[in-house]
Design a protein around this motif. Structure first.
Motif, short mmCIF file in Angstrom:
data_model
loop_
_atom_site.label_atom_id
_atom_site.label_comp_id
_atom_site.label_asym_id
_atom_site.label_seq_id
_atom_site.Cartn_x
_atom_site.Cartn_y
_atom_site.Cartn_z
N PRO A 186 9.94 10.82 -7.94
CA PRO A 186 10.08 10.78 -6.69
C PRO A 186 9.98 12.22 -5.78
N ARG A 187 9.26 12.37 -4.87
CA ARG A 187 9.16 13.64 -4.10
C ARG A 187 10.12 14.46 -3.78
N PRO A 218 0.82 -1.23 -0.02
CA PRO A 218 0.00 0.00 -0.07
C PRO A 218 0.71 1.25 -0.16
N ALA A 219 2.16 1.24 0.64
CA ALA A 219 2.87 2.47 0.84
C ALA A 219 3.40 2.59 -0.58
N GLN A 220 3.98 1.59 -1.23
CA GLN A 220 4.36 1.79 -2.78
C GLN A 220 3.26 2.51 -3.66
N VAL A 221 2.12 1.88 -3.34
CA VAL A 221 0.96 2.37 -4.30
C VAL A 221 0.90 3.77 -3.97
N ALA A 222 0.92 4.23 -2.72
CA ALA A 222 0.44 5.65 -2.27
C ALA A 222 1.54 6.47 -3.12
N THR A 223 2.81 5.85 -2.86
CA THR A 223 3.86 6.88 -3.80
C THR A 223 3.69 7.10 -5.18
N PHE A 224 3.32 5.89 -5.83
CA PHE A 224 3.16 5.93 -7.15
C PHE A 224 1.73 6.92 -7.64
N GLU A 225 0.79 6.83 -6.60
CA GLU A 225 -0.68 7.46 -7.07
C GLU A 225 0.03 8.90 -6.93
N LEU A 231 5.35 -4.42 -13.05
CA LEU A 231 5.23 -3.10 -12.61
C LEU A 231 4.60 -2.08 -13.39
N ALA A 232 5.26 -1.84 -14.70
CA ALA A 232 4.50 -0.96 -15.73
C ALA A 232 3.17 -1.28 -15.87
N GLY A 233 2.98 -2.58 -16.09
CA GLY A 233 1.49 -3.00 -16.52
C GLY A 233 0.49 -2.74 -15.22
N VAL A 234 0.97 -3.31 -14.30
CA VAL A 234 -0.10 -2.95 -13.04
C VAL A 234 -0.26 -1.53 -12.74
N LEU A 235 0.84 -0.54 -12.71
CA LEU A 235 0.80 0.86 -12.63
C LEU A 235 -0.17 1.41 -13.71
N ALA A 236 -0.03 0.95 -14.80
CA ALA A 236 -0.80 1.58 -15.84
C ALA A 236 -2.10 1.18 -15.86
N GLY A 237 -2.49 0.01 -15.47
CA GLY A 237 -3.86 -0.50 -15.40
C GLY A 237 -4.61 0.25 -14.18
N MET A 277 2.94 10.13 -7.33
CA MET A 277 3.81 10.72 -8.40
C MET A 277 3.08 11.22 -9.49
N TYR A 278 1.93 10.38 -10.00
CA TYR A 278 1.03 10.58 -10.95
C TYR A 278 0.05 11.63 -10.71
N ASP A 279 -0.04 12.21 -9.59
CA ASP A 279 -1.25 13.04 -9.40
C ASP A 279 -0.90 14.41 -9.95
N PRO A 280 -1.95 14.57 -11.19
CA PRO A 280 -1.63 15.71 -11.98
C PRO A 280 -1.63 17.19 -11.57
N SER A 281 -1.97 17.23 -10.35
CA SER A 281 -1.61 18.64 -9.55
C SER A 281 -0.47 18.69 -8.67
N ALA A 282 0.36 17.38 -8.72
CA ALA A 282 1.52 17.68 -7.71
C ALA A 282 2.55 18.45 -8.75
N GLU A 283 3.28 18.92 -7.62
CA GLU A 283 4.64 19.62 -8.37
C GLU A 283 5.58 18.96 -8.96
N HIS A 284 5.76 17.69 -8.18
CA HIS A 284 6.99 16.78 -8.61
C HIS A 284 6.22 15.81 -9.53
N PHE A 285 5.67 16.18 -10.36
CA PHE A 285 5.03 15.12 -11.27
C PHE A 285 5.99 13.96 -11.87
#
Lengths: 318, 232
Positions: free
Chosen positions: A151-152, A131-138, A196-202, A140-148
């Motif tokens: 990593p943060r 869950p922690a990794q998922v949160a990190t990736f979510e 990893l790439a497939g899961v993330l994209a999906g 990372m690809y949060d369109p509003s984030a500055e560090h789009f």
């Protein structure tokens, strides 16, 4: 001839030869060096044949080795960067075209499977990542984030560039090195990256973040994904050389395969550097609208394809 | 003779002997390089923390990449086959044909160092070295390289080492092996204690003149074999 007489007669010539070697070491020309080298080789043969003392033979051997290195090692042709990347690299890739096709299947197959699985089942992502990794990736690809898309800590495009080069080139090197274990290491790294790439994209698509994610990856992905796949090709070439060496010993097959894939290693590393520039400065930029990113990204894929398919054509025999 | 030598046949028809370095010397060189890199990492880390604050870790990834993957390649190609650790130990990397190592070979052997290092303790590298006749780790096999002892200083002429002794011909004709063993004894005599010298020389009992110390007697024969004229 007794050893003492021999030493006395040759001492001056050996000293002269050593002076020539020192000149060559210092990058200066040493006229008459090849002839002196051949004479020294004769002296070494003679000293061995007459069974003169080990210290003398060792000294002559050391001198002959230094000479050998100057005569045969020094003048390996310098390859220009343009020639390497624009011609030799694409040629080396095309030589491995069939293997590259298999690697693409090995990479894209699990990727699509995982994409589909995590699209269908929103919890599938948690069977691959914590869950922690998922949160990190979510995040990372949060369109509003500055560090789009990074990593943060990597808030700055240039910093991100160094991070991507260090990280991605190391991954590609590991992918290659894993090939020495009969290809198992290479396949393992390719599989885990594909999953990893497939899961993330999906997962991100299921979350409704498909546009920020795909517009982010399409540009540098042309270079990055291709480069990792090519590192996989070079690693599998090693593994296959060990698995089916043909008419050679495994050692000889391994050496030949390794030499064959060196241009691919240079090329894929260069592609990862290009990918890092794009990823840090282009993909992560908020100022560029998604349609532009898709259009340019598509063109970059075509460019990479053309580079590998057409580069250095017509000169294969050379 | 039992020796860890690798022979290279040159186009001149002469056989060059390379003295191959074993796992211990290479492990020491590796450890020295490791400590140099660690010191460099510390220095860079301190610099980055003060210079960049919390973003330092992203740059460290790049620094680690340079240190772990490219450090040995650059030193081996630009410093004549020697990383700083290898220089201190006195070993160097060459191609198996004795020529200088260049970019492709160095890149291959050092990328595969990652595979040799597995599983964590360089076990695969060690196993590969012990299984091959000239101590090649996996990277050496793939790149076609060897690690050899570098004879940095030219040794003094053997004549300088032989203790002065009045030459004496052997009492009977010697085979070339016997002659070369006695010459080798003469060269090494200076490095042996007098007792050990006599003990070794005593093995060649038929050559020793009666009433003379064995070592002194054998050294006189060695002096003759080198080319000294017997004195009355």
């Amino acid at each position: 001839v007794k050893q003492a007489v021999f030493e006395q007669a040759r001492a001056e010539r050996w000293q002269h030869f050593e002076a020539l070697l020192d000149q060559l070491d210092g990058g200066r020309a040493a006229p008459g060096f090849p002839r002196e080298y051949r004479l020294l080789c004769q002296d070494l043969l003679l000293a061995r044949d007459r069974r003169f003392g080990a210290a003398l033979v060792d000294r002559l051997n050391a001198l002959a080795l230094r000479g050998h290195q100057h005569l045969y090692g020094a003048a390996a042709g310098r390859v220009g960067a343009a020639d390497l990347f624009l011609r030799r690299f694409p040629r080396a890739v095309r030589r491995e075209a069939r293997l590259a096709l298999w690697i693409a299947i090995v990479f894209i197959g699990p990727l699509l499977a995982c994409f589909w699985l995590s699209l269908r089942d929103p919890d599938f992502v948690y069977s691959v990542l914590s869950p922690a990794q998922v949160a990190t990736f979510e995040d990372m690809y949060d369109p509003s984030a500055e560090h789009f898309g990074a990593p943060r800590q990597a808030t700055d495009g240039v910093l991100a560039f160094f991070f991507y080069v260090g990280n991605n080139v190391a991954v590609s090197f590991r992918t290659f090195a894993g090939g020495i274990f009969f290809g198992i290491g290479t396949l393992g790294i390719l599989f885990s990256n594909a999953i990893l790439a497939g899961v993330l994209a999906g997962h991100l698509t299921a979350m409704g973040r498909a546009v920020p994610f795909f517009s982010f990856v399409i540009g540098h992905g042309a270079f990055e994904l291709t480069a990792i796949a090519l590192a996989g090709v070079s690693g599998m070439r090693l593994g296959l050389a060990l698995l089916s060496p043909g008419q050679r010993t495994r050692g000889a097959a391994l050496r030949e395969a390794a030499r064959r894939v060196v241009p691919i290693l240079y090329g894929s590393s260069a592609m990862l550097v290009i990918a890092a520039v794009l990823e840090g400065l282009w993909s992560a930029s908020h100022a560029i609208p998604a349609p532009v990113k898709f259009a340019v990204g598509g063109m970059l894929w075509v460019l990479v394809g053309a580079w590998l398919a057409l580069g250095g054509r017509g000169g294969e025999a050379a | 003779m039992i020796d860890t030598q690798h022979a290279v046949e040159t186009p001149e028809g002469v056989r060059l002997a390379l003295r191959v370095a074993g796992p211990v010397a290479r492990a020491i060189a590796l450890s020295i390089d490791f400590s140099f890199r660690s010191i460099a990492y510390m220095a860079v880390l301190l610099g980055l923390i003060t210079g960049f604050g919390p973003t330092f870790m992203t740059l460290m990834v790049f620094v680690f990449f340079l240190g772990e993957w490219l450090y040995p390649v650059f030193f081996e190609v630009l410093a004549d086959g020697r990383t700083p650790g290898k220089r201190i130990v006195g070993i160097r990397v060459v191609n198996a044909d004795g020529t200088r190592i260049r970019w492709p070979a160095s890149l291959l052997r050092n990328l595969l160092l990652g595979a040799d290092a597995l599983p964590g303790t360089y076990l695969f590298g060690l196993a590969s070295m012990l299984a091959s006749s000239d101590f090649r780790r996996l990277g050496d096999h793939a790149a076609g390289t060897l690690v050899i002892y570098a004879d940095s200083e030219p040794r003094a002429l053997p004549g300088a080492k032989l203790p002065g002794a009045s030459p004496m011909p052997p009492p009977f004709a010697l085979t070339s092996e016997e002659g070369s063993a006695i010459l080798a004894f003469g060269e090494r005599a200076a490095t042996l204690s007098p007792e050990r010298r006599d003990e070794l020389a005593g093995l060649a009992a038929p050559l020793i003149s009666p009433g003379e110390a064995p070592a002194a007697s054998l050294l006189r024969i060695a002096a003759f074999l080198r080319g000294g004229e017997p004195t009355a």
